[in-house]
Scaffold this motif. Sequence first.
Motif, PDB file in Angstrom:
ATOM      1  N   ASP A  51      10.772  71.278 -12.169  1.00 12.07           N
ATOM      2  CA  ASP A  51      11.345  72.611 -11.987  1.00 12.07           C
ATOM      3  C   ASP A  51      10.862  73.186 -10.663  1.00 12.07           C
ATOM      4  O   ASP A  51       9.712  72.984 -10.272  1.00 12.07           O
ATOM      5  N   TYR A  52      11.755  73.900 -10.001  1.00 11.37           N
ATOM      6  CA  TYR A  52      11.419  74.611  -8.770  1.00 11.37           C
ATOM      7  C   TYR A  52      10.693  75.903  -9.117  1.00 11.37           C
ATOM      8  O   TYR A  52      10.824  76.414 -10.233  1.00 11.37           O
ATOM      9  N   ASP A  53      10.010  76.478  -8.120  1.00  7.89           N
ATOM     10  CA  ASP A  53       9.419  77.801  -8.295  1.00  7.89           C
ATOM     11  C   ASP A  53      10.473  78.824  -8.720  1.00  7.89           C
ATOM     12  O   ASP A  53      10.185  79.736  -9.484  1.00  7.89           O
ATOM     13  N   ASN A  54      11.724  78.662  -8.233  1.00  4.30           N
ATOM     14  CA  ASN A  54      12.786  79.632  -8.529  1.00  4.30           C
ATOM     15  C   ASN A  54      13.484  79.379  -9.868  1.00  4.30           C
ATOM     16  O   ASN A  54      14.448  80.049 -10.205  1.00  4.30           O
ATOM     17  N   GLY A  55      13.020  78.374 -10.629  1.00  6.97           N
ATOM     18  CA  GLY A  55      13.593  78.094 -11.936  1.00  6.97           C
ATOM     19  C   GLY A  55      14.630  76.985 -11.940  1.00  6.97           C
ATOM     20  O   GLY A  55      15.040  76.528 -12.993  1.00  6.97           O
ATOM     21  N   GLY A  56      15.067  76.546 -10.763  1.00  4.88           N
ATOM     22  CA  GLY A  56      16.018  75.433 -10.692  1.00  4.88           C
ATOM     23  C   GLY A  56      15.364  74.136 -11.147  1.00  4.88           C
ATOM     24  O   GLY A  56      14.161  74.077 -11.389  1.00  4.88           O
ATOM     25  N   THR A 127      14.960  74.467  -0.057  1.00  6.09           N
ATOM     26  CA  THR A 127      14.493  75.266  -1.182  1.00  6.09           C
ATOM     27  C   THR A 127      13.058  74.884  -1.489  1.00  6.09           C
ATOM     28  O   THR A 127      12.759  73.691  -1.636  1.00  6.09           O
ATOM     29  N   GLN A 128      12.177  75.870  -1.600  1.00  7.68           N
ATOM     30  CA  GLN A 128      10.793  75.561  -1.957  1.00  7.68           C
ATOM     31  C   GLN A 128      10.733  75.072  -3.392  1.00  7.68           C
ATOM     32  O   GLN A 128      11.331  75.670  -4.292  1.00  7.68           O
ATOM     33  N   CYS A 130       7.357  73.805  -4.707  1.00  9.99           N
ATOM     34  CA  CYS A 130       6.031  74.262  -5.115  1.00  9.99           C
ATOM     35  C   CYS A 130       5.089  74.191  -3.915  1.00  9.99           C
ATOM     36  O   CYS A 130       5.527  73.903  -2.803  1.00  9.99           O
TER      37      CYS A 130
END
Length: 144
Positions: A51-56, A127-128, A130
Amino acid sequence: MGLTKWIYAEEPVDDATIVSVEQLFKVTFPQDYKDCIKKYNGSYPVPDIFDYDNGGQGVFNDLISFTNSDMNITMFKYFAEDSFTKGIIPFGRDPFGNLICFDYRHTKEAPLIVFYDHEEEGEAAITQICETFSELLNRLYSIE
């Protein structure tokens, strides 16, 4: 490397090979990544979803090899020198041709982990995920 199992590893990478790649890109890779690539060069993590920091959500297909002649990390030298992607060094791929990268644009000491979407342009392509390589590995899980 936590509960991650690595499959289909290529030959181990030695310190001299890592140093030569670091010199090529003019960076120092984080120690956790160097420890991993030494043993698991070119291999595939199981589980592989994160999972990405943004929830993706993303998939970590494999580590980019330091030794494979067909697909080698040194092939990304020009990518890392392009005006837009300068300072972004790929170390992994997803199954769709996108890249998981270190982002050295803001700091040479602690690069963020970012996703590079080859179908996007400009900053929208990045996209970040982590903050560290170990954090990425600790996020890996399976849907089963």
